[in-house]
Design a protein around this motif. Sequence first.
Motif, PDB file in Angstrom:
ATOM      1  N   ALA A  83       0.817  -1.214   0.000  1.00  0.00           N
ATOM      2  CA  ALA A  83       0.000   0.000   0.000  1.00  0.00           C
ATOM      3  C   ALA A  83       0.847   1.258   0.000  1.00  0.00           C
ATOM      4  CB  ALA A  83      -0.936  -0.012   1.219  1.00  0.00           C
ATOM      5  N   GLY A 144      -0.033   2.165  -4.087  1.00  0.00           N
ATOM      6  CA  GLY A 144      -0.320   0.770  -4.383  1.00  0.00           C
ATOM      7  C   GLY A 144      -1.789   0.544  -4.676  1.00  0.00           C
ATOM      8  N   SER A 145      -2.649   1.156  -3.881  1.00  0.00           N
ATOM      9  CA  SER A 145      -4.100   0.996  -4.072  1.00  0.00           C
ATOM     10  C   SER A 145      -4.537   1.553  -5.423  1.00  0.00           C
ATOM     11  CB  SER A 145      -4.854   1.713  -2.938  1.00  0.00           C
ATOM     12  OG  SER A 145      -4.503   1.173  -1.681  1.00  0.00           O
ATOM     13  N   VAL A 148      -3.398  -0.700  -8.327  1.00  0.00           N
ATOM     14  CA  VAL A 148      -4.261  -1.885  -8.477  1.00  0.00           C
ATOM     15  C   VAL A 148      -5.602  -1.486  -9.091  1.00  0.00           C
ATOM     16  CG1 VAL A 148      -5.526  -3.656  -7.196  1.00  0.00           C
ATOM     17  CG2 VAL A 148      -3.147  -3.147  -6.599  1.00  0.00           C
ATOM     18  N   LEU A 156      -2.645  -6.032  -4.036  1.00  0.00           N
ATOM     19  CA  LEU A 156      -2.218  -5.083  -3.009  1.00  0.00           C
ATOM     20  C   LEU A 156      -1.780  -5.867  -1.777  1.00  0.00           C
ATOM     21  CD1 LEU A 156      -2.078  -2.019  -2.313  1.00  0.00           C
ATOM     22  CD2 LEU A 156      -4.306  -2.312  -1.201  1.00  0.00           C
TER      23      LEU A 156
END
Length: 644
Positions: A83, A144-145, A148, A156
């Motif tokens: 994340a 990261g979120s 994705v 994640l």
Amino acid sequence: MIYDEIGGWGISAQQFARELSNLGKVTQITARIHSPGGDVFEGMAIYNLLKGHPAHKVCHIDGLAASMASVIAMAFDEVIMPANAMMMVHKPWGGTIGDADEMRKYADLLDKVESTLISAYQTKTGMDETELQSLLAEETWLTGSEAVEKGFADTLSEPLQMAAALNSKRLKDFENMPEALKNLFAPQGNAPVNNPPAANPQGNVADPQPAPAAPAATVQPTHEQIAAANKQRIDGINAAFKGFDNLTELKNECIANADIDAAAAKDKILAKLGEGAAPAASQPQSTIIHAGNGNLVGDSIRAHLLTRAGHQKAEKDNQFSSFNLMEMARASLTERGISSHGMNKMEMVGKAFTHSSSDFGQILLDVANKSVLMGWEKANETFELWTKKGELSDFKPTRRVGLGEFSSLPEVPEGAEYTYGTIGDHGANITLASYGKLFSITRQAIINDDLNMLKDIPMKMGAAAKATIADLVYELLTGNAKWVDGKPLFHADHNNLTSGEHSVENYGIAAELMETQTGHGEDGRDLNIMPEFLICHPSKKRLATQIIKSSSVKGADANSGIYNPVQDFATVISEARLKAAKDAYYLSAAQGTDTIEVAYLDGIDTPYIEQQEGFNVDGVSTKVRMDAGVAALDFRGLVKSTGK
């Protein structure tokens, strides 16, 4: 582990292709990325190599996949991001010099480059081309979120401590970088502060360097504290791997992972050494390792210098093949995370010599040592052909037992006791001595790219070391020093001194003196020593060779049936050091017989280089050293003729 810039100053496509090929037929490849990006064409080559590989490919974004590193990530079947990791996409940039037409052509090139990047992103994400163009134009930073969500990553994962800090002189080029991420680009510990290489379409930045993970504490450590802790960790890992030169790749992996300290490194060493004790896994998994921590660079610099000094063939893919000595000194510092920013040439080279983390001084000594050995091996000295080679463990006088010191073995009747033999007082002593000379590899020589101090001078010193041993050997022959019984080595009482010019008859007389020698034991047993070598001055070499090689005797009719009785009885050795008495010649028994011994400390029969106590500011003071002892062990394997 792609923990570096993409391109020639970091991870090149050529290097990546070679290491990918070396993996062989693997079914799974795992990569870990923490990179600010780099050269677009090098990166696209790496992307295509991975995209076309049949293995299942998994990529972990450990901290940052920016610019070209984000494109490479698109080649993987699965991209996993914590994340708190980030990915950055932007338009390609670069610069050129020229007229308006050339500028327009370069702009067209950047547009074409952008289309290739968009194609790679589109293949992975499935996003619309227009939307991707907008993301690139805005220099988009994705957590990261967000990665994705938009399809740049697949999974994640939990937040991780950052594996390394990055250092970049191109910080200003990343206009929209989140404030929280900028600390990753501050100089950390030993991270280098370099002038960036020349601009390219995607933009090059300086090498990332591994740094320790940030501790979970309310008060964050300072850069100085982080640097000290990281240096201590790396020093500990280097110490653990000392003596395991074949595990360089594993060492690089340990250094790149901030969670691995010296204790963990030792566990990995033991595990690596134990490989092969268990059956191999049916589904092999490999990790591509890339680490710019100085070891790989040091090996490449050493290989290039050995090539320049004539000690090995050139490596086609050596990235330092065009570097001069000064540039290699700077690279040695940079790859160890040592800043040379603001230094002049003399200061920079001096630091390369003296810094405790720099490999440069040791690399130069390794090359110089090779030159010393080359000089030793190529030196045309004759003493090694016939003398006895020995070994001594210390510098104390050591007594040798000469020929025939023991009498014949007596019969031992059944049930009788064995008796001890006695050693007389005829054994010779031999003692080691040290011989050497200093030379310096100076900063001026490095700046001037002068290999003389690494090649020619050490080679001549190596040759001089062998000549020193030869001088000692032939001084014993020509000086006729006293033996242990107080008489000269060559003496009538020793039955090893004769006269007469070079001839079949006189050679036969000299040979017979050696062949009839007896021992000192109680029964004076016959020793049956045979001559193997005839040593003479070069002015007599051809005459001696003619006499020994002829099948018939000079003056005799070819059909008389009189054959040469000394034909091939000995090998002729020509030695210029016999100039004091050019007519004289010597017979020696076979090599290994107790004649003259040349003994070396612990059997090290070559000179070696030692660093003098510490370094001085002008370079490296070095000494070439030789520990050897020379002594006549016995007179009975030697015969001298005055030649007159």
